[in-house]
Write a protein that holds these residues in place. Structure first.
Motif, short mmCIF file in Angstrom:
data_model
loop_
_atom_site.label_atom_id
_atom_site.label_comp_id
_atom_site.label_asym_id
_atom_site.label_seq_id
_atom_site.Cartn_x
_atom_site.Cartn_y
_atom_site.Cartn_z
N UNK A 174 54.97 60.10 87.59
CA UNK A 174 56.23 60.08 87.97
C UNK A 174 56.61 58.86 88.48
N UNK A 175 55.75 58.09 89.31
CA UNK A 175 56.09 56.83 89.94
C UNK A 175 56.09 55.63 88.69
N UNK A 176 55.16 55.60 87.85
CA UNK A 176 55.14 54.63 87.04
C UNK A 176 56.34 54.76 85.87
N UNK A 177 56.81 55.95 85.69
CA UNK A 177 58.01 56.24 84.97
C UNK A 177 59.21 55.89 85.38
N UNK A 178 59.31 56.06 86.79
CA UNK A 178 60.54 55.64 87.71
C UNK A 178 60.43 54.07 87.79
N UNK A 179 59.37 53.45 87.90
CA UNK A 179 59.33 51.91 87.83
C UNK A 179 59.86 51.44 86.41
N UNK A 180 59.45 52.04 85.44
CA UNK A 180 59.61 51.56 84.06
C UNK A 180 61.31 51.56 83.82
N UNK A 229 64.25 39.20 85.52
CA UNK A 229 64.04 39.95 86.09
C UNK A 229 64.93 40.87 86.71
N UNK A 230 65.10 41.99 86.51
CA UNK A 230 66.19 43.17 87.39
C UNK A 230 65.81 44.02 88.22
N UNK A 231 66.22 44.27 89.34
CA UNK A 231 65.57 45.48 90.30
C UNK A 231 66.39 46.52 90.01
N UNK A 251 59.09 44.14 79.20
CA UNK A 251 57.70 43.85 79.37
C UNK A 251 56.97 44.96 80.25
N UNK A 252 57.95 45.86 81.06
CA UNK A 252 57.50 46.91 81.81
C UNK A 252 57.46 48.21 80.97
#
Length: 257
Positions: free
Chosen positions: A49-55, A78-80, A256-257
């Motif tokens: 879930x954390x990886x999906x949220x970051x992506x 880069x966008x936050x 790329x993420x």
């Protein structure tokens, strides 16, 4: 004897058919050995879930970009999750782009020496730039950027074709090297296709706040002349004063993420 033997056999077969093992004992024989179901790993689910949220909330894009009529090249952006944007890029300046930029300054300048230097020299160059901005509402896709760009250009100038008798009499040619410091502002739209393909379009403006021109003699031209020094000085003044152009930015990249 045979009748008695047959009765005994029939009684044994009937008792065998009547008895059957419990259901629990039958399962391993019919379906093989079974095991208890594996429990879900909460840590693995949390990491996924954390990886999906970051992506979904972060973006790191590699893009092909053009800021017409200034340059074309590539940039990394880069966008936050909060919508803060930052990018850096490198590009080259086609002759047509540079001619438009210098032509604007030449037409606005009334100096007889600066105008041929800006109009007649065949320019090409390269740029690098940095930008920061905001895209606070991702669903709308609107963003605004401000930035700085350094443009380094070289122009080959044949004095015989300058149209200025004083310059044509000198003979030979010159190479004009110009460095421009530019500010930029743009407002645009950014979207994504299939969560990976990044598309962007923006309208903006770029302006010159610093210019430095030097002239080097080639092909036997005089190496020191007050007229050429004046031409370089006047060209810098024209670029600083009139070097403003509207821009159209087109971007195509990959997240790329």
């Amino acid at each position: 004897m045979s009748v008695r033997f047959l009765c005994i056999c029939a009684s044994f077969v009937a008792s065998s058919v009547a008895w059957s093992p419990p259901a629990e004992a039958q399962l391993p024989l019919r379906y093989g050995v079974t095991s208890a179901p594996r429990e879900a790993d909460p840590r693995r689910d949390a990491n996924a879930e954390r990886a999906e949220d970051v992506r979904k909330t972060w973006m790191l894009s590699l893009e092909a970009v053009t800021h017409a009529p200034v340059d074309m090249g590539a940039q990394l952006g880069l966008e936050t999750p909060q919508g803060f944007r930052a990018s850096a890029g490198y590009g080259f300046v086609p002759g047509g782009y540079m001619s438009l930029l210098t032509g604007i300054a030449a037409n606005a300048s009334g100096d007889s020496y600066a105008r041929p230097l800006l109009e007649d020299a065949r320019y090409s160059g390269k740029t690098w730039r940095v930008q920061i901005g905001l895209r606070p509402f991702r669903k709308l896709g609107l963003y605004t950027d401000v930035g700085y760009s350094r443009l380094s250009a070289r122009g080959d100038w044949d004095l015989a074709s300058s149209g200025v008798p004083q310059l044509a009499a000198l003979g030979g040619g010159y190479q004009a090297r110009t460095t421009l410091d530019l500010w930029l502002l743009e407002i645009g739209y950014q979207g994504q296709v299939a969560d990976r393909l990044v598309l962007g379009v923006a309208l903006g403006c770029m302006g010159t706040f610093g210019s430095s021109t030097s002239i080097v003699a080639v092909d036997g031209a005089p190496t020191d002349n007050a007229i050429l020094t004046s031409a370089a000085s006047q060209a810098d003044a024209a670029l600083r004063r009139y070097g403003y152009v509207p821009t159209l930015t087109l971007r195509l990249g990959f997240d790329l993420i």
